[in-house]
Scaffold this motif. Structure first.
Motif, PDB file in Angstrom:
ATOM      1  N   LEU A 134       1.008  -1.229  -0.057  1.00  0.00           N
ATOM      2  CA  LEU A 134       0.092   0.001   0.057  1.00  0.00           C
ATOM      3  C   LEU A 134       0.793   1.176  -0.078  1.00  0.00           C
ATOM      4  N   ALA A 135       1.890   1.276   0.577  1.00  0.00           N
ATOM      5  CA  ALA A 135       3.003   2.494   0.452  1.00  0.00           C
ATOM      6  C   ALA A 135       3.161   2.553  -0.955  1.00  0.00           C
ATOM      7  N   ILE A 136       3.337   1.726  -1.533  1.00  0.00           N
ATOM      8  CA  ILE A 136       3.924   1.966  -2.954  1.00  0.00           C
ATOM      9  C   ILE A 136       2.723   2.326  -3.812  1.00  0.00           C
ATOM     10  N   VAL A 137       1.375   1.978  -3.378  1.00  0.00           N
ATOM     11  CA  VAL A 137       0.257   2.632  -4.218  1.00  0.00           C
ATOM     12  C   VAL A 137       0.205   3.853  -3.850  1.00  0.00           C
ATOM     13  N   VAL A 138       0.477   4.412  -2.473  1.00  0.00           N
ATOM     14  CA  VAL A 138       0.181   5.582  -2.094  1.00  0.00           C
ATOM     15  C   VAL A 138       0.930   6.503  -2.654  1.00  0.00           C
ATOM     16  N   GLY A 139       2.306   5.919  -2.786  1.00  0.00           N
ATOM     17  CA  GLY A 139       3.325   6.915  -3.632  1.00  0.00           C
ATOM     18  C   GLY A 139       2.570   7.154  -5.162  1.00  0.00           C
ATOM     19  N   GLY A 140       2.303   6.041  -5.854  1.00  0.00           N
ATOM     20  CA  GLY A 140       1.975   6.217  -7.224  1.00  0.00           C
ATOM     21  C   GLY A 140       0.743   7.015  -7.060  1.00  0.00           C
ATOM     22  N   LEU A 141      -0.123   6.826  -6.240  1.00  0.00           N
ATOM     23  CA  LEU A 141      -1.192   7.926  -6.341  1.00  0.00           C
ATOM     24  C   LEU A 141      -0.842   9.277  -6.197  1.00  0.00           C
ATOM     25  N   TYR A 142       0.145   9.433  -5.477  1.00  0.00           N
ATOM     26  CA  TYR A 142       0.745  10.969  -5.222  1.00  0.00           C
ATOM     27  C   TYR A 142       1.326  11.470  -6.567  1.00  0.00           C
ATOM     28  N   ALA A 143       1.993  10.437  -7.038  1.00  0.00           N
ATOM     29  CA  ALA A 143       2.799  10.919  -8.255  1.00  0.00           C
ATOM     30  C   ALA A 143       1.918  11.228  -9.206  1.00  0.00           C
ATOM     31  N   ALA A 144       0.862  10.234  -9.634  1.00  0.00           N
ATOM     32  CA  ALA A 144      -0.109  10.548 -10.584  1.00  0.00           C
ATOM     33  C   ALA A 144      -0.949  11.943 -10.079  1.00  0.00           C
ATOM     34  N   GLY A 145      -1.434  12.004  -8.972  1.00  0.00           N
ATOM     35  CA  GLY A 145      -2.150  13.216  -8.650  1.00  0.00           C
ATOM     36  C   GLY A 145      -1.379  14.423  -8.531  1.00  0.00           C
ATOM     37  N   ILE A 169      -8.680  18.917 -11.758  1.00  0.00           N
ATOM     38  CA  ILE A 169      -9.773  18.234 -11.013  1.00  0.00           C
ATOM     39  C   ILE A 169      -9.434  16.885 -10.684  1.00  0.00           C
ATOM     40  N   ILE A 170      -9.042  15.998 -11.527  1.00  0.00           N
ATOM     41  CA  ILE A 170      -8.952  14.575 -11.535  1.00  0.00           C
ATOM     42  C   ILE A 170      -7.761  14.488 -10.658  1.00  0.00           C
ATOM     43  N   GLY A 171      -6.575  15.257 -10.751  1.00  0.00           N
ATOM     44  CA  GLY A 171      -5.290  15.080 -10.035  1.00  0.00           C
ATOM     45  C   GLY A 171      -5.947  15.620  -8.350  1.00  0.00           C
ATOM     46  N   LEU A 172      -6.801  16.555  -8.270  1.00  0.00           N
ATOM     47  CA  LEU A 172      -7.274  16.501  -6.775  1.00  0.00           C
ATOM     48  C   LEU A 172      -7.717  15.327  -6.402  1.00  0.00           C
ATOM     49  N   GLY A 173      -8.490  14.768  -7.276  1.00  0.00           N
ATOM     50  CA  GLY A 173      -9.438  13.557  -6.716  1.00  0.00           C
ATOM     51  C   GLY A 173      -8.409  12.426  -6.263  1.00  0.00           C
ATOM     52  N   LEU A 174      -7.358  12.311  -7.153  1.00  0.00           N
ATOM     53  CA  LEU A 174      -6.277  11.096  -6.932  1.00  0.00           C
ATOM     54  C   LEU A 174      -5.634  11.469  -5.515  1.00  0.00           C
ATOM     55  N   LEU A 175      -5.033  12.976  -5.476  1.00  0.00           N
ATOM     56  CA  LEU A 175      -4.546  13.102  -4.371  1.00  0.00           C
ATOM     57  C   LEU A 175      -5.455  13.037  -3.121  1.00  0.00           C
ATOM     58  N   SER A 176      -6.762  13.173  -3.030  1.00  0.00           N
ATOM     59  CA  SER A 176      -7.301  12.979  -1.802  1.00  0.00           C
ATOM     60  C   SER A 176      -7.571  11.581  -1.496  1.00  0.00           C
ATOM     61  N   HIS A 177      -7.548  10.739  -2.469  1.00  0.00           N
ATOM     62  CA  HIS A 177      -7.451   9.153  -2.026  1.00  0.00           C
ATOM     63  C   HIS A 177      -6.114   8.686  -1.701  1.00  0.00           C
ATOM     64  N   ALA A 178      -5.109   9.342  -2.209  1.00  0.00           N
ATOM     65  CA  ALA A 178      -3.868   9.095  -1.808  1.00  0.00           C
ATOM     66  C   ALA A 178      -3.677   9.261  -0.278  1.00  0.00           C
ATOM     67  N   SER A 179      -4.098  10.580   0.181  1.00  0.00           N
ATOM     68  CA  SER A 179      -3.893  11.086   1.582  1.00  0.00           C
ATOM     69  C   SER A 179      -4.847  10.302   2.607  1.00  0.00           C
ATOM     70  N   ALA A 182       6.563  14.881 -15.090  1.00  0.00           N
ATOM     71  CA  ALA A 182       6.609  13.385 -14.832  1.00  0.00           C
ATOM     72  C   ALA A 182       7.824  13.102 -13.573  1.00  0.00           C
ATOM     73  N   ALA A 183       8.788  13.453 -13.998  1.00  0.00           N
ATOM     74  CA  ALA A 183      10.003  13.157 -12.977  1.00  0.00           C
ATOM     75  C   ALA A 183       9.931  13.764 -11.728  1.00  0.00           C
ATOM     76  N   LEU A 184       9.518  14.986 -11.712  1.00  0.00           N
ATOM     77  CA  LEU A 184       9.267  15.576 -10.369  1.00  0.00           C
ATOM     78  C   LEU A 184       8.027  14.834  -9.623  1.00  0.00           C
ATOM     79  N   ALA A 185       7.134  14.518 -10.249  1.00  0.00           N
ATOM     80  CA  ALA A 185       5.944  13.825  -9.635  1.00  0.00           C
ATOM     81  C   ALA A 185       6.340  12.574  -9.126  1.00  0.00           C
ATOM     82  N   LEU A 186       7.154  11.907  -9.752  1.00  0.00           N
ATOM     83  CA  LEU A 186       7.583  10.310  -9.574  1.00  0.00           C
ATOM     84  C   LEU A 186       8.377  10.723  -8.143  1.00  0.00           C
ATOM     85  N   ALA A 187       9.295  11.618  -8.238  1.00  0.00           N
ATOM     86  CA  ALA A 187      10.424  11.876  -7.183  1.00  0.00           C
ATOM     87  C   ALA A 187       9.536  11.859  -5.880  1.00  0.00           C
TER      88      ALA A 187
END
Lengths: 116, 768
Positions: free
Chosen positions: A5-16, A29-39, B689-694
């Motif tokens: 789940l730590a990796i999942v959260v990291g991925g969600l943060y990155a995507a958001g 807006i989509i990014g905001l949604g992803l970010l709130s899921h991550a948090s 993308a690089a920044l977000a991944l970091a």
């Protein structure tokens, strides 16, 4: 599982965050949604995972029997989900309005506050 | 106790001064002067015990945890300064009442000048480094208000700001220096520090502390190259120039050097820094004093010169030099205060301060002329004045200096001769010779304007004729305090025939010559384009360049950080977070600690996770709005399923409901929005993308770090035990929300209601 789940959260943060850095306002807006899921998931995981032991007091018992999932992070997340929804709804309507008035969905075109 | 009360009352009086002025009108200056007069009498009463070597020491705890106490230490040095501040303060208040009689902000002026007086008294009477710094800064602040008193004028505002910035930067350096000093000495109490001189001088902190403190003292006391603010500060009303910028505040740096010399003095660094800086200031100030035509600017440059002489003498640090310094301090405060007040009176009556437009005022303004004459006598160092005694002592100290006595004495004679000429320019030229200024009927100003200069000028003579009355005991006490051992000083007008007297005679002759040759010298200076040269290379220019640089830096930085683009703001936030948090993790936490644990994931859990990952990718990569919304929905449902599996059914239910609503909402609205368009180019996308991944990687690392430590919740057992018994609920999460943390939930409901109103308003809003 918490490591997964730590990796999942990291991925969600990155995507958001990536989506929030786009110029299109809808992506924001989509990014905001992803970010709130991550948090939410972050708090949930850090409160430690416990499979199948919801914090419900069994009928007849006086107190919660060990082991149980920590109820406090759950309460916090519940609040966060609802607030997040409120924010999301408001933002979506606001964006629709802005688009109607400004006529663009490019955030770079929305630099000035006074020129409508 | 009486001391701290008196100090507090000074500030109270300052706060009430505007109201008092409203009640008393014309008499306000005379009445307010009673308070500094009372101070003078109080401090004068202490003279007896202090000269007998029994200083006053009071200490109240202020911030005991930090070793900061509000302590007061009145020894000979503090007493001398205190008497000057209160005595001249009384005269200046009387003077201000007359000088600014018609000014509509006179009440405000009293407020500023009385708060200055309180701060200055606090500065010289306190016995703690922190309290000293606070009072030091208070004097800078009140000086700012007083210089900028006529704030309608651009020049006054700029001069005020300049004085504040220069002394403020010095104040910061001073704070750092004092803290280092406290660190090196193990205490912030002055009395203790003064006894630990040996240890202080041996400390590794000594040199940095000394340099920082010298920057503070040099900026405050207008030493070269920080001297430029003082002549500009002449924009202040004349009583302020007399009080702050000649008699008291500018001597704060000198006070600090004198105060700390038992602890810091005597080393090579001290000798070079203090003596050298003082010597340069003494000579340069005297030379520059010949240039201007404005009476006040002339006096300001000559003040710079004397401040240099005082610093120089304290740098030498021999008993002779300290004796000369304390005498010069007293003499200078008296004659320079008087001359400034005279300049104000002349300005008041004739409307000009230009020495070339003044002349022959003596017959029509006899009292003012007398005061000016007595003060000029002292400034020129002619007998029978205190200035004469101090100059003799200066020469004696220079001739007996350990290094380069001839050079020092030469510099001393040059500066003194120049000051003789300057004394002629300000004390003689306006009053003798042909009447140049002939507008209307000239006469002496009202008593409030001539009392101060007359008393100050007269004191410079009287103290010299009868030195044992006051001058000798006061300097004895001050010199003993500075040297840190009892020393008897006997001031005498007549020292017998000695080299000092010969130098004095030479000085007067040279000074007279310089006075006569002044127009010629000015002509040469004008031909050599000295002014232009100074404007291009002088420290004033440096100050301007520094200000410009500061503004340019602020502009560049604002442009860089406040670009107006949302994504750049986000980038800055993300980068800063990664830099601070990420670097800490990378340095402090070994990666191995988080790994190597068994991943006990079940297959169905992993399926959910994989689904979420794919949906996330789709949300990011798709170019279809609907697909993105759907992908977001899948992620949300995935999260809800995880809640379900890990014992949080309430969360799961809420998440399902909210997610469904969100998707519906988004679909409804997004339908009306334009298609996704690729707005940014490929490099920008890759960079983001690089920044977000970091950032994502950092969050993962952060979580792994937290998860590697065990969690022992103290709240969970409480809720587990009390949920049913106290709140009568079996669903603990619900109980927390509606009972234990009910106010939170109330707040949440309010937020939702506000959001709902906002949504409604936005939907219904009709733009005209």
């Amino acid at each position: 599982m918490d490591m997964v789940l730590a990796i999942v959260v990291g991925g969600l943060y990155a995507a958001g965050l990536y989506m929030m850095m786009r110029r299109s306002i809808v992506k924001l807006i989509i990014g905001l949604g992803l970010l709130s899921h991550a948090s939410n998931l972050l708090i949930f995981t850090l409160g430690r995972l416990m499979r199948g032991r919801p914090p419900l007091i069994a009928p007849g018992a006086e107190a919660l029997a060990e082991p149980y999932a920590d109820p406090l992070p759950q309460a916090l997340i519940l609040t966060a989900i609802v607030i997040g929804f409120g924010v999301q709804a408001f933002a979506v309507v606001l964006i629709k309005r802005v688009y109607q008035i400004v006529g663009t969905d490019d955030l770079d075109q929305m630099k000035s506050t006074d020129e409508l | 106790m009486s001391l701290i009360l008196a100090l507090v009352l000074t500030f109270v009086l300052a706060a009430m001064a505007p109201r008092l002025h409203g009640l008393l009108r014309e008499a306000s200056g005379w009445v307010l002067a009673l308070w500094p007069l009372a101070w003078t009498i109080y401090l004068g009463g202490l003279t007896g015990r202090i000269t007998q070597g029994d200083p006053l020491y009071i200490r109240y705890p202020w911030m005991p945890q930090l070793g900061v106490s509000l302590s007061f230490y009145v020894d000979g040095l503090g007493l001398l300064f205190g008497l000057l501040i209160s005595g001249i303060g009384a005269l200046v208040l009387i003077y201000s009442g007359g000088y600014l009689k018609k000014h509509r902000h006179l009440g405000r002026f009293y407020l500023f000048i009385l708060s200055f007086m309180g701060s200055m008294l606090g500065l010289v009477l306190t016995g703690n480094l922190i309290a000293l710094f606070v009072f030091w800064e208070l004097t800078s602040l009140s000086s700012y208000f007083l210089i900028g008193f006529e704030h309608e004028r651009e020049e006054a505002r700029q001069a005020a700001l300049q004085a504040l910035l220069v002394t403020g930067i010095g104040g910061l350096a001073l704070l750092a220096g004092l803290l280092l000093l406290g660190e090196a000495g193990g205490t912030l109490e002055l009395t203790v520090l003064l006894e630990r001189g040996e240890a202080l001088r041996a400390s590794p902190y000594y040199l940095p502390a000394l340099i920082l403190i010298l920057v503070g003292a040099f900026t405050k006391s207008a030493q070269v190259p920080f001297h430029f603010w003082l002549p500009n500060a002449m924009e202040a009303p004349t009583p302020v120039s007399a009080y702050l910028h000649s008699a008291t505040m500018v001597k704060a740096g000198v006070y600090l050097l004198a105060r700390l010399s038992p602890a810091l003095g005597g080393t090579a660094a001290w000798q070079i820094g203090v003596t050298g800086g003082g010597l340069a200031t003494m000579v340069l100030g005297a030379i520059m004093a010949l240039g201007p035509s404005d009476l006040k600017r002339i006096l300001a440059y000559s003040t710079v010169s004397t401040l240099g002489a005082l610093t120089f003498l304290l740098g030498l640090g021999t008993p002779l030099a300290v004796k000369a310094a304390m005498t010069l301090l007293l003499a200078h405060a008296l004659y320079k205060g008087a001359l400034f007040l005279v300049a104000g009176a002349v300005d008041h009556e004739t409307g000009t301060r230009d020495v070339w437009k003044l002349g022959g005022l003596g017959p029509s303004m006899p009292i003012t002329a007398t005061a000016a004459g007595m003060a000029a006598l002292s400034m020129a160092g002619l007998p029978p004045s205190l200035g004469f005694i101090s100059k003799e002592l200066l020469y004696e100290a220079q001739l007996h200096a350990l290094h380069l006595p001839a050079l020092l004495a030469g510099a001393g004679v040059l500066a003194s001769a120049l000051l003789v000429a300057v004394a002629g320019v300000v004390g003689l030229r306006p009053f003798f010779g042909h009447p140049v200024h002939r507008t209307g009927h000239l006469h002496d100003p009202p008593p409030s304007l001539w009392l101060g200069p007359l008393l100050l000028g007269g004191a410079g003579i009287a103290l010299a004729i009868a030195p044992d009355m006051a001058a000798s005991p006061l300097t004895t006490a001050a010199v003993s305090a500075v040297l840190g051992k009892p020393t008897v000083v006997e001031l005498r007008l007549w020292h017998g025939l000695n080299p000092s007297l010969a130098l004095s005679a030479l000085t007067v002759l040279a000074g007279a010559g310089l006075y006569a040759a002044q127009p010629f010298l000015l002509d040469i200076a004008a031909r050599a384009r000295l002014k232009e040269w100074a404007a291009r290379w002088g420290p004033q220019r440096g100050y301007e360049r520094m200000l410009q640089g500061l503004n340019a830096l602020a502009t560049t930085q604002t442009r860089l950080l406040q670009s107006g683009f949302l994504r750049f703001y986000l980038m800055i936030i993300i980068l800063t977070t990664i830099a601070l948090v990420g670097s800490t993790i990378a340095i402090r936490e070994p990666l191995s600690r988080w790994m190597g644990r068994i991943v006990d994931a079940r297959p169905y859990e992993l399926m959910i996770v994989v689904l979420m990952g794919l949906a996330t990718l789709m949300a990011v990569l798709t170019s279809s709005r609907l697909a993105a919304v759907a992908a977001l929905g899948i992620v949300g449902y995935g999260v809800a399923l995880l809640y379900m599996l890990f014992g949080a059914p309430d969360l799961a239910m809420t998440q399902f409901a909210v997610e469904t609503l969100t998707v519906i909402l988004l679909v409804l609205v997004v339908y009306r929005l334009p298609r996704f368009t690729r707005l940014s180019g490929r490099p920008a996308r890759l960079r983001d993308a690089a920044l977000a991944l970091a950032a994502g990687g950092m969050m993962t690392a952060l979580m792994l770090m937290v998860l590697s430590a065990p969690l022992k919740s103290r709240l969970a057992p409480f809720f587990a035990a009390n949920s049913l018994t106290l709140a009568k609920g079996r669903n603990v999460v619900n109980v927390i929300l509606v009972d234990f943390r009910a106010l939170d939930t109330l707040g949440e409901i309010t937020v939702l209601a506000v959001a709902a109103i906002g949504v409604y308003a936005l939907l219904k809003l009709r733009m005209e």
